[in-house]
Write a protein that holds these residues in place. Structure first.
Motif, short mmCIF file in Angstrom:
data_model
loop_
_atom_site.label_atom_id
_atom_site.label_comp_id
_atom_site.label_asym_id
_atom_site.label_seq_id
_atom_site.Cartn_x
_atom_site.Cartn_y
_atom_site.Cartn_z
N VAL A 33 58.40 69.99 6.22
CA VAL A 33 59.68 70.04 6.59
C VAL A 33 59.73 68.67 7.09
O VAL A 33 58.99 68.03 7.93
N SER A 34 60.98 67.90 6.86
CA SER A 34 61.23 66.63 7.20
C SER A 34 62.63 66.50 7.43
O SER A 34 63.51 66.74 6.81
N ALA A 35 63.01 65.72 8.49
CA ALA A 35 64.48 65.46 9.01
C ALA A 35 64.95 64.31 8.23
O ALA A 35 66.02 64.17 7.77
N HIS A 36 64.00 63.28 7.72
CA HIS A 36 64.48 62.14 7.02
C HIS A 36 64.13 62.55 5.61
O HIS A 36 63.01 62.91 5.27
N PRO A 37 64.72 62.30 4.45
CA PRO A 37 64.32 62.79 3.29
C PRO A 37 63.19 62.00 2.65
O PRO A 37 62.62 62.26 1.70
N ASN A 38 62.76 60.62 3.27
CA ASN A 38 61.74 59.90 2.59
C ASN A 38 60.43 60.23 3.70
O ASN A 38 59.56 59.35 3.35
N SER A 39 60.58 60.91 4.46
CA SER A 39 59.32 60.96 5.57
C SER A 39 58.60 62.64 5.34
O SER A 39 59.18 63.32 4.98
N THR A 219 62.95 67.93 -5.66
CA THR A 219 62.81 69.43 -4.90
C THR A 219 61.57 69.56 -4.25
O THR A 219 60.23 68.97 -4.59
N LEU A 220 61.39 70.45 -3.21
CA LEU A 220 60.04 70.80 -2.47
C LEU A 220 60.16 71.96 -2.13
O LEU A 220 61.01 72.39 -1.34
N ILE A 245 61.71 87.84 -3.31
CA ILE A 245 61.32 86.91 -2.49
C ILE A 245 62.39 85.67 -1.87
O ILE A 245 63.20 85.50 -2.65
N LEU A 246 62.03 85.26 -0.91
CA LEU A 246 62.97 84.06 -0.08
C LEU A 246 62.16 82.84 -0.26
O LEU A 246 61.02 82.82 0.30
N LEU A 247 62.54 81.84 -0.97
CA LEU A 247 62.16 80.50 -1.19
C LEU A 247 63.03 79.55 -0.18
O LEU A 247 64.21 79.58 -0.17
N HIS A 248 62.03 78.65 0.44
CA HIS A 248 62.79 77.62 1.15
C HIS A 248 62.65 76.03 0.21
O HIS A 248 61.59 75.80 0.11
N GLU A 249 63.87 75.62 -0.03
CA GLU A 249 63.84 74.30 -0.81
C GLU A 249 64.07 73.44 0.29
O GLU A 249 65.26 73.41 1.01
N MET A 250 63.01 72.67 0.65
CA MET A 250 62.80 71.78 1.78
C MET A 250 63.69 70.69 1.90
O MET A 250 64.21 70.27 2.66
N VAL A 251 64.35 70.27 0.61
CA VAL A 251 65.06 68.83 0.64
C VAL A 251 66.57 69.31 0.82
O VAL A 251 67.28 68.74 1.78
N SER A 252 67.17 70.42 0.21
CA SER A 252 68.53 70.71 0.52
C SER A 252 68.59 71.84 1.98
O SER A 252 69.51 72.19 2.34
#
Length: 290
Positions: A33-39, A219-220, A245-252
């Motif tokens: 998980v990242s707060a910044h999209p490039n980090s 996507t991630l 199943i619940l998937l977490h799309e980390m970018v959105s």
């Protein structure tokens, strides 16, 4: 443009009841998980009841072709696709493969057809804790229509981990299960009974089929929860399961609901019969098994 400052995010974790923590494969993956999209965050450290994530804020202009920074999102997202691919090939209730580290990466545009990534990564079997360095190639097709990435990976040792005895015992247990299991993993208290962990692992492996199919360069995915699992009648010597199943799309930061119908046995592995994305308000019902 240089590197920014180090950002500390402190998250206070409430502790209810027993201080024991149930370990799950996705707990390790949650470090993505990242707060910044490039980090990409470093591995979390736990200090008492305070969890500190150290994030490195990086340049906005991320290199998309040529040699890649292993810690930035182009290399990391491509490497996560390799993780899902390896699970579809080798995963089982007693072998769940995750991304450990990206060592190096290179990307190139393939004229009018997509982008190809060459990666050197380390992957880890979360159950045995064995780690291996692998070479991989990921090709993301271009164009408006969603198409699955193409993956080739060379990992010699992880597929050789012997889980035959455990898998056969689990298979026999559920093959003779007349009550046809129904459960939620984890439960409402965030707990997974040790006897149910192989079914959590099985859901993680099966969900990799969805995440591999849905992945793009932007996507991630991680599996967040098995909201419901139902064992169906066994057919052709294969155990049959209906998972919600619940998937977490980390970018959105979206939580996406999927229904997954699949079979499993030690010789045949996981075979997906049906995948269906659900609306967020969906109340689970078993898939139509016609």
């Amino acid at each position: 443009m240089g590197f920014g400052i180090i950002v500390f995010l402190a998250v206070i974790i409430g502790v209810l009841g027993s201080p024991g923590v149930t370990s799950r494969p996705e707990a390790a993956a949650s470090a993505d998980v990242s707060a910044h999209p490039n980090s990409v965050p470093e591995t979390p450290e736990i200090f008492g009841q305070e969890k500190v994530l150290v994030l490195e804020e990086v340049e906005e202009d991320v290199m998309m072709t040529g040699e890649l920074n292993p810690n930035q999102y182009p290399a990391q997202r491509a490497a996560k696709v390799v993780q899902h691919y390896l699970n579809t090939c080798y995963g089982s209730p007693y072998r769940v493969i995750g991304l450990n580290r990206v060592h190096s990466g290179n990307a190139q545009d393939v004229t009018d057809s997509g982008r190809k990534f060459q990666l050197e990564i380390s992957v880890q079997d979360f159950i045995s804790n064995k780690t291996e360095k692998c070479s991989a190639e990921v090709f993301f097709p271009s164009g408006g229509q969603q198409r699955s990435p193409q993956v080739h990976a060379s990992c010699e040792e992880l597929p050789k981990i012997n889980t035959q005895a455990q898998e056969e015992a689990l298979y026999q247990k559920y093959k003779t299960n007349q009550s046809r299991l129904s459960a939620e993993l984890p439960d409402s208290f965030g707990h997974i009974d040790p006897d149910m962990e192989p079914l959590w692992h099985l859901g993680t492996v099966a969900s990799s089929f969805i995440m591999l199919n849905e992945s793009t360069e932007n996507t991630l995915y991680n599996m967040a929860q098995v909201a419901n699992i139902t064992q169906l009648a066994t057919e052709n010597e294969q155990l049959k399961f209906d998972y919600h199943i619940l998937l977490h799309e980390m970018v959105s930061q979206e939580i996406i609901h999927w229904k997954l119908l699949f079979t499993w046995s030690p010789p045949a592995g996981v075979k997906v019969l049906q995948m269906e994305q659900l609306p967020h308000s969906h109340h689970h019902e078993p898939l139509n098994t016609r």
